[in-house]
Design a protein around this motif. Sequence first.
Motif, mmCIF file in Angstrom:
data_model
loop_
_atom_site.group_PDB
_atom_site.id
_atom_site.type_symbol
_atom_site.label_atom_id
_atom_site.label_comp_id
_atom_site.label_asym_id
_atom_site.label_seq_id
_atom_site.Cartn_x
_atom_site.Cartn_y
_atom_site.Cartn_z
ATOM 1 N N LEU A 111 61.037 64.172 -12.611
ATOM 2 C CA LEU A 111 61.403 64.141 -14.022
ATOM 3 C C LEU A 111 60.804 65.316 -14.793
ATOM 4 O O LEU A 111 59.660 65.708 -14.560
ATOM 5 N N LYS B 183 61.496 63.474 -20.515
ATOM 6 C CA LYS B 183 61.675 62.147 -19.920
ATOM 7 C C LYS B 183 61.414 61.059 -20.958
ATOM 8 O O LYS B 183 60.589 61.227 -21.866
ATOM 9 N N TYR C 68 60.800 55.421 -16.570
ATOM 10 C CA TYR C 68 61.295 56.642 -17.194
ATOM 11 C C TYR C 68 62.721 56.960 -16.753
ATOM 12 O O TYR C 68 63.105 56.732 -15.608
ATOM 13 N N LYS C 69 63.488 57.507 -17.708
ATOM 14 C CA LYS C 69 64.853 57.969 -17.453
ATOM 15 C C LYS C 69 64.922 59.472 -17.707
ATOM 16 O O LYS C 69 64.140 60.023 -18.485
ATOM 17 N N SER C 70 65.884 60.117 -17.079
ATOM 18 C CA SER C 70 66.104 61.541 -17.337
ATOM 19 C C SER C 70 66.922 61.707 -18.611
ATOM 20 O O SER C 70 67.796 60.884 -18.914
ATOM 21 N N TYR D 268 65.552 66.979 -14.915
ATOM 22 C CA TYR D 268 64.624 67.075 -13.784
ATOM 23 C C TYR D 268 64.114 68.509 -13.652
ATOM 24 O O TYR D 268 64.815 69.470 -13.994
ATOM 25 N N VAL E 6 58.885 55.891 -8.647
ATOM 26 C CA VAL E 6 59.522 55.477 -9.898
ATOM 27 C C VAL E 6 58.503 54.761 -10.780
ATOM 28 O O VAL E 6 58.383 55.021 -11.981
ATOM 29 N N THR F 190 59.799 60.014 -10.869
ATOM 30 C CA THR F 190 61.238 60.205 -10.708
ATOM 31 C C THR F 190 61.959 58.978 -11.259
ATOM 32 O O THR F 190 61.333 58.090 -11.847
ATOM 33 N N THR F 191 63.280 58.937 -11.073
ATOM 34 C CA THR F 191 64.070 57.844 -11.638
ATOM 35 C C THR F 191 64.650 56.960 -10.549
ATOM 36 O O THR F 191 64.760 57.361 -9.389
#
Length: 524
Positions: free
Chosen positions: A408, A413, A440-442, A453, A502, A507-508
């Motif tokens: 991310l 993020k 977390y989301k992108s 990312y 995650v 990362t997602t």
Amino acid sequence: METMRELCKRLDFTYVESAPPVSESSDLFVKFPISFAKKNEIAPVGVENGVLTAITARPLNHHAVADIRGIFAMPVRLVVAESDVVTEYINRAYEAVAGSATDMLGNMEGGNLQSIANELEGATDILDTDEEAPIVRLLNSLLQQAIKEKASDIHVEVFADSLAVRMRVDGILYNVLKPPKKIHPQLVSRVKIMGGMDIAEKRLPQDGRISIKAAGREIDVRVSAIPTTFGERIVMRLLDKSRSLLVLDQLGIEPGILKSIKRVVELPSGIMLVTGPTGSGKTTTLYAALAQVDTERKNVITVEDPVEYQIRGIGQMQVNAAINLTFADGLRSILRQDPDIIMIGEIRDQETARIAVQASLTGHLVLSTLHTNDSAGALTRLVDIGIEPFLIASSLVGVLAQRLVRVLCPECKKLTEVNPAELERLGHDAERIELPPKIYKSVGCPACMNSGYKGRSGIHEYLQVTDAARTLLVKGADSKRILQQAISDGMSTLRHDGLRKVALGLTTLDEVLRVTDETSGEAV
């Protein structure tokens, strides 16, 4: 001998120990050629109150100072630094303001495309060239932009009525350019000239290689050209030879797996395999493992296709199909060199696999890669290749499966609630790894090319070949049964490792699901 600092104090010059930040104004560097800057070790820094500040390592070079004063038509104030500091500033400055490929297209209409025949020297710095041919400038700009964005590949793709240029960044292809189709023949010819390929041959696939420098960095470009219905398609793979090798601790490997790998590298014999699809970082992991070896006390030799990084203290051999030097032939020769550790770039056939197994059984540690979806699949793949199960059981000590997930972007993020639909896609895996209520989301921002990312990290699973796994293999069990046994023995799967990352905010969920979908039935 008088030092630079002492000289500056005596002559009342300002001395600096580090390079100043690069000015946001690109006009300074557009007006000032990089070739002149490097030759005379002088470059503009900024303008304040009508006075140009310039950094130099040669304050007594009055001709260069007079030239820069004339170019900008204003008084010049010098700051002085050591040569390496000035060089670093020049490289950063010109790399930051190098024009994008899209900018170059504005100058291409009506340009003299015939000047493509003017060949660049392969080992020159592409920022130094003053070649004005539009095709040359476009290709240089594409390469420079790819290096700046840390792209691994450049694709030049031709279709019925269009031409497209894409770059692969962090494993994903992005459209960067749609030039007019009429320039396709000249662009392909330019790439082939630089790559030492036959520009007259358009019916057969060809491979080439380009060695360039950009902002002081050595870049190795491997070129592939194939004929398609509408013309030749080009792919250029970029390898930054100046980039330092990663060590195992930098690969995102979970501490328990890391400990197992370090233990394997110390073994006197056996085979360890790293598995995964093309581009999943297998070779990087093997190089990082070899970096753990005490090369003063052990003889380490590799056979690779191709040799991607030069490793100090290690003998590296590159296979060569043109002279029938295969992995198997290279491996036979290596065994006559009294090796302690052998690294084989890839086990592709029965002959290579058989020699590798025999080498491990006669007191050598063998490291290699294999293309399988998961760690358990490596055992059955060796059986499929033609190796007897009892030989595999006797020689194989561990299998590391891996994928690369995008990390991310820290700038954009966003913390959000977990989507129930995503949890449903996880199935049984969601029960084994408990995710927090918010993950977390992108999002996407200019810092990450609006992808959300920036960079990549590995997710891993390590199958230690236990007595239980050996028994199943000898009895002819399939990979699913061996995987179930490994999970029962405490192995964490690729998806589980991804979900841990995650939960840590690295990362997602979408990214982990994307790279592990083919192994979605692994945890039962």
